[in-house]
Design an enzyme around this catalytic site. Structure first.
Site, mmCIF file in Angstrom:
data_model
loop_
_atom_site.group_PDB
_atom_site.id
_atom_site.type_symbol
_atom_site.label_atom_id
_atom_site.label_comp_id
_atom_site.label_asym_id
_atom_site.label_seq_id
_atom_site.Cartn_x
_atom_site.Cartn_y
_atom_site.Cartn_z
ATOM 1 N N ASP A 176 0.947 -1.070 0.230
ATOM 2 C CA ASP A 176 -0.381 -0.198 -0.234
ATOM 3 C C ASP A 176 0.886 1.509 0.461
ATOM 4 O OD1 ASP A 176 -2.545 1.860 0.228
ATOM 5 O OD2 ASP A 176 -1.865 1.788 2.513
ATOM 6 N N SER A 177 -0.038 2.091 0.007
ATOM 7 C CA SER A 177 1.154 3.358 -0.250
ATOM 8 C C SER A 177 1.888 3.709 0.979
ATOM 9 C CB SER A 177 -0.079 4.639 -0.155
ATOM 10 O OG SER A 177 -0.712 4.843 0.023
ATOM 11 N N TYR B 82 -0.489 8.393 -1.792
ATOM 12 C CA TYR B 82 -0.538 8.049 -3.565
ATOM 13 C C TYR B 82 -1.634 9.535 -3.695
ATOM 14 C CZ TYR B 82 2.108 4.109 -3.656
ATOM 15 O OH TYR B 82 2.814 3.210 -3.605
ATOM 16 N N GLY B 83 -2.569 9.200 -3.036
ATOM 17 C CA GLY B 83 -4.019 10.504 -3.273
ATOM 18 C C GLY B 83 -4.620 11.315 -4.296
ATOM 19 N N CYS C 218 -4.823 -1.071 -1.896
ATOM 20 C CA CYS C 218 -4.392 0.237 -2.393
ATOM 21 C C CYS C 218 -5.549 0.373 -3.549
ATOM 22 C CB CYS C 218 -3.508 1.016 -2.915
ATOM 23 S SG CYS C 218 -2.978 2.645 -2.597
ATOM 24 N N ASN C 219 -6.456 1.513 -2.931
ATOM 25 C CA ASN C 219 -7.716 1.803 -4.220
ATOM 26 C C ASN C 219 -7.387 2.626 -4.824
ATOM 27 O OD1 ASN C 219 -10.065 1.277 -3.023
ATOM 28 N ND2 ASN C 219 -9.312 0.655 -1.140
ATOM 29 N N THR C 220 -5.789 3.457 -4.959
ATOM 30 C CA THR C 220 -5.538 4.222 -5.505
ATOM 31 C C THR C 220 -4.901 3.637 -6.627
ATOM 32 O OG1 THR C 220 -5.818 5.529 -3.661
ATOM 33 C CG2 THR C 220 -4.391 6.869 -5.242
ATOM 34 N N CYS D 250 -10.706 3.177 0.206
ATOM 35 C CA CYS D 250 -9.683 3.499 0.685
ATOM 36 C C CYS D 250 -8.703 2.360 2.064
ATOM 37 C CB CYS D 250 -9.184 4.921 1.146
ATOM 38 S SG CYS D 250 -7.709 4.999 1.865
ATOM 39 N N THR D 251 -8.022 1.910 1.739
ATOM 40 C CA THR D 251 -7.707 0.608 2.703
ATOM 41 C C THR D 251 -6.999 1.671 4.172
ATOM 42 O OG1 THR D 251 -5.474 1.228 1.504
ATOM 43 C CG2 THR D 251 -7.646 -0.725 1.289
ATOM 44 N N HIS D 252 -7.284 2.867 3.772
ATOM 45 C CA HIS D 252 -6.886 3.617 5.492
ATOM 46 C C HIS D 252 -8.155 3.740 6.446
ATOM 47 C CE1 HIS D 252 -3.388 4.262 3.801
ATOM 48 N NE2 HIS D 252 -2.768 5.367 4.874
#
Ligand code: DGL
Length: 281
Positions: A11-12, A43-44, A74-76, A184-186
């Protein structure tokens, strides 16, 4: 390729740990490698070429460590880079994307809200997803700048994430949203705060359990699922500075984390032109 090789996850930053937790719960015998690209998070709001370049670096590192499959947690990164990533690497790649399809099926009010990063909601991939599934309900899309950064700093319920979430959720709740997608995975790490603000009646969807199921399915199909007596265990890496990230990760996972620093060549950002050249190669 052998079943005892590890699964790579990246992920970012620390957000993909929400996916790692689901993978660990569903696949207890797998060895997991987790890479947080914290040196380059978030990354957003980055351009697509830049994100593609970072996903290449993360994937190359994981393959060098012997990964039998890679999970883009990470969706982004999925929105920006999945096509070039699949074109470049002939390995099983599992991705995460906003759960629009289940949300439009589950809503009773007919109004669905999506929280995601700016890059995700501006991406062609997201537009395509909305086009495919968004007609069955009214879908309200809310970009959430700053929210992933709060999680990255380990701030899950302070005044900053609260103020941001109040601002982002207010128009959705006013419009009658009864189903909320965490794109978003956060954001699953902000669940208690989100729940406080939505109240108990809003359904909150996190697609990570589906990612873990999909990984299991693909490993089984390829004869690559770890045996019951396999070691399991996790290793954590970062492209950032070790100490603050290790502390945040330990807080999120509620256990100590031994964080390893990525070799320098995977920490460097190259110019987007390099990415274009390497994609033509
Ligand atoms: N965790 C990432 C996602 O799922 C993004 C956070 C960021 O780097 O902006 O989209």
């Amino acid at each position: 390729m052998s079943s005892h090789y590890p699964v790579g996850i990246f992920d970012s930053g620390v957000g993909g740990l929400s996916v790692l937790q689901q993978i660990r719960a569903g696949l207890p015998h797998e060895s997991l490698l987790y890479v947080a690209d914290s040196g380059h998070a978030p990354y957003g709001n980055q351009p697509a070429e830049w994100i593609i370049q970072r996903t290449f670096a993360m994937t190359e590192f994981l393959l060098e460590q012997g990964a039998k499959a890679v999970v883009v947690a990470c969706n982004t990164a999925t929105a920006a880079a999945i096509a070039p990533l699949r074109a470049r690497f002939a390995i099983t790649i599992i991705v995460i994307e906003p759960a629009i399809k289940p949300a439009v099926t589950m809503t009773r009010s007919g109004v669905v809200g999506i929280l995601a990063t700016g890059h995700t909601v501006r991406s062609d991939k997201f537009a395509h997803l909305l086009d495919q599934h968004g007609h069955q309900a009214r879908v309200l899309v809310q970009p959430c700048p700053g929210l992933a950064d709060c999680v990255e700093q380990g701030d899950l319920n302070g005044p900053d994430p609260r103020a941001l979430l109040e601002r982002y959720l207010e128009p959705l709740l006013n419009a009658g949203v009864d189903t909320l997608v965490l794109g978003c995975t956060h954001y699953p790490f902000l669940m208690p705060l989100i729940r406080q603000l939505t109240g108990p009646d809003v359904m909150i969807l996190d697609p990570s359990p589906a990612v873990a199921r999909q990984l299991r399915h693909r490993l089984e199909k390829g004869g690559l699922l770890a045996e019951q007596d396999a070691g399991g265990g996790e290793r954590y890496f970062t492209s950032g500075t070790g100490e603050p990230t290790a502390r945040v990760m330990a807080g999120l996972l509620a256990k100590p984390v031994n964080l390893e620093i990525l070799p320098e060549r995977f920490r460097l950002v190259c110019h987007p032109a390099t990415v274009r050249q390497s994609r033509l190669a």
